[in-house]
Design an enzyme around this catalytic site. Structure first.
Site, PDB file in Angstrom:
ATOM      1  CG  ASP A  68      -0.230   0.116   2.539  1.00  0.00           C
ATOM      2  OD1 ASP A  68      -0.062   1.247   3.036  1.00  0.00           O
ATOM      3  OD2 ASP A  68       0.155  -0.936   3.102  1.00  0.00           O
ATOM      4  CD  GLU A 159      -4.911   1.949  10.653  1.00  0.00           C
ATOM      5  OE1 GLU A 159      -4.104   2.063  11.590  1.00  0.00           O
ATOM      6  OE2 GLU A 159      -4.597   1.597   9.500  1.00  0.00           O
TER       7      GLU A 159
END
Length: 373
Positions: A68, A159
């Site tokens: 990522d 998150e």
């Protein structure tokens, strides 16, 4: 008494939920006390395995490797990623409702040129605007799913709040668990309706437990679990398996280090989903039946045939846009765009005032029985 037909879904999920809600009979369909019940079946118009929401069996070598990246990663040598065993990449497209990764086009396109499967992700800022608005921003700035054989569903990245010192919010962005679940639903529903795909959810188990109350409402969305270490550990409630796992923020490949929990063929299936059509039927009265065909998948679907046959001593007397004769009726849909539906209404004339009557409906492999007494 008016009753509906049986209900099922190819794959797991919908069928089990309906079974919990209604008593199922193999001869009568769902036995319900309500006076008007819709029978629902889901039709997969392809033999390809539906990869959304499932992962298959993990490979012995830790799954399929991937990365990522974001603007902070800088320029990526995608050929080197591919040579190093990378098969997929997630690229940050947006954050909140006003930030777009300036390197997105080069990173996203570069991954594809190197032969990688690629997907875009959105870094959520739930305190800034509602889920629908951020999903729309994501869709308009690189997050929409593309039917090109290489693009994975878009990702909702959730998150701990990284800007606590600046925005004064807690790890959950100042939202209650109920508010956070509602926000995520807004985003995922908007994305599903626009793209035909279930957004992947990227999160940690601890954040999910704290900020959503460990909600089990998103089992249809593939899980991309973030947990740095040698194993993924425990999962958030609602998921029995993770689909992707982020195990480190850096490693031998560029960007974050990830793996897909399955074979490369399953990864390919996630980028190449089958067409999906939902067929619902409702008994309106002894002489009126309704059938709705909805394209819930990511592609336009062509040449859909709807066949019906009346039973119980009745014949079809009206069926707009369809051909009918005696007890039989046939309807055809040349093309049904994604997220669109078509409605058919059949009118019958029973020979008797009493007794069980109804219609058998067939759409592809789906068979639906609508009854009335």
């Amino acid at each position: 008494m008016v009753g509906g037909g049986a209900a099922a879904r190819a794959g797991a999920g919908l069928f089990s939920r309906y079974v919990k809600e209604r008593e199922y009979s193999s001869t009568c369909g769902f036995v319900c006390s309500s006076a008007r019940i819709s029978g629902v079946k889901r039709l997969w118009l392809s033999m390809v395995i539906a990869a959304t929401g499932m992962t298959g069996v993990a490979e012995a070598d830790g799954g399929v490797r991937g990365v990522d990246v974001s603007d902070r990663t800088g320029d990526v040598d995608w050929e080197n990623v591919a040579l190093g065993g990378g098969k997929f990449a997630f690229v940050q497209a947006t954050e909140g409702a006003d930030y777009r990764n300036p390197r997105f086009d080069g990173q996203f396109g570069g991954a594809a040129e190197a032969g990688l499967y690629r997907g875009a992700y959105h870094y959520a800022q739930p305190h800034e605007s509602d889920g629908r608005a951020q999903a729309d921003y994501f869709l308009q700035n690189g997050g929409d799913w593309i039917s090109d054989g290489q693009t994975l569903p878009g990702v909702l990245h959730l998150e701990d709040n990284p800007y606590k010192d600046k925005n004064g919010k807690n790890s959950c962005y100042g939202l209650s668990t109920k508010g956070m679940v509602a926000w995520i639903k807004e985003f995922t529903v908007k994305y599903r309706r626009a793209s035909g795909r279930h957004a992947i959810i990227h999160t940690t188990t601890s954040w999910w437990r704290t900020c959503t109350g460990n909600s089990a409402a998103f089992a249809s969305n593939p899980l991309w679990l973030a947990r740095w270490g040698s194993d993924p550990g425990s999962l958030p409630k609602g998921w029995k398996r993770h689909t992707f796992w982020q195990s480190a923020d850096k490693g031998t490949l560029a960007g974050g280090q990830n793996s897909f929990n399955g074979s490369e063929s399953r990864l390919r299936a996630l980028a190449n989903p089958p067409a999906e059509v939902m067929v619902s039927g409702e008994t309106m009265s002894r002489t009126s039946y309704k059938v709705v065909v909805t394209n819930t998948g990511p592609y336009p679907v062509k040449d859909i045939k709807v066949s019906g046959r009346a039973f119980g001593g009745q014949r079809v007397v009206e069926a707009p846009a369809c051909k009918f004769s005696g007890t039989a009726v046939t309807c055809r849909v040349k093309e049904l765009p994604k997220a669109k539906k078509v409605l058919f209404v059949f009118t019958t004339k029973p020979r008797k005032a009493k007794g069980t009557v109804g219609m058998n409906i067939t759409v592809g492999s789906v068979k639906l029985t609508l009854k009335a007494r």
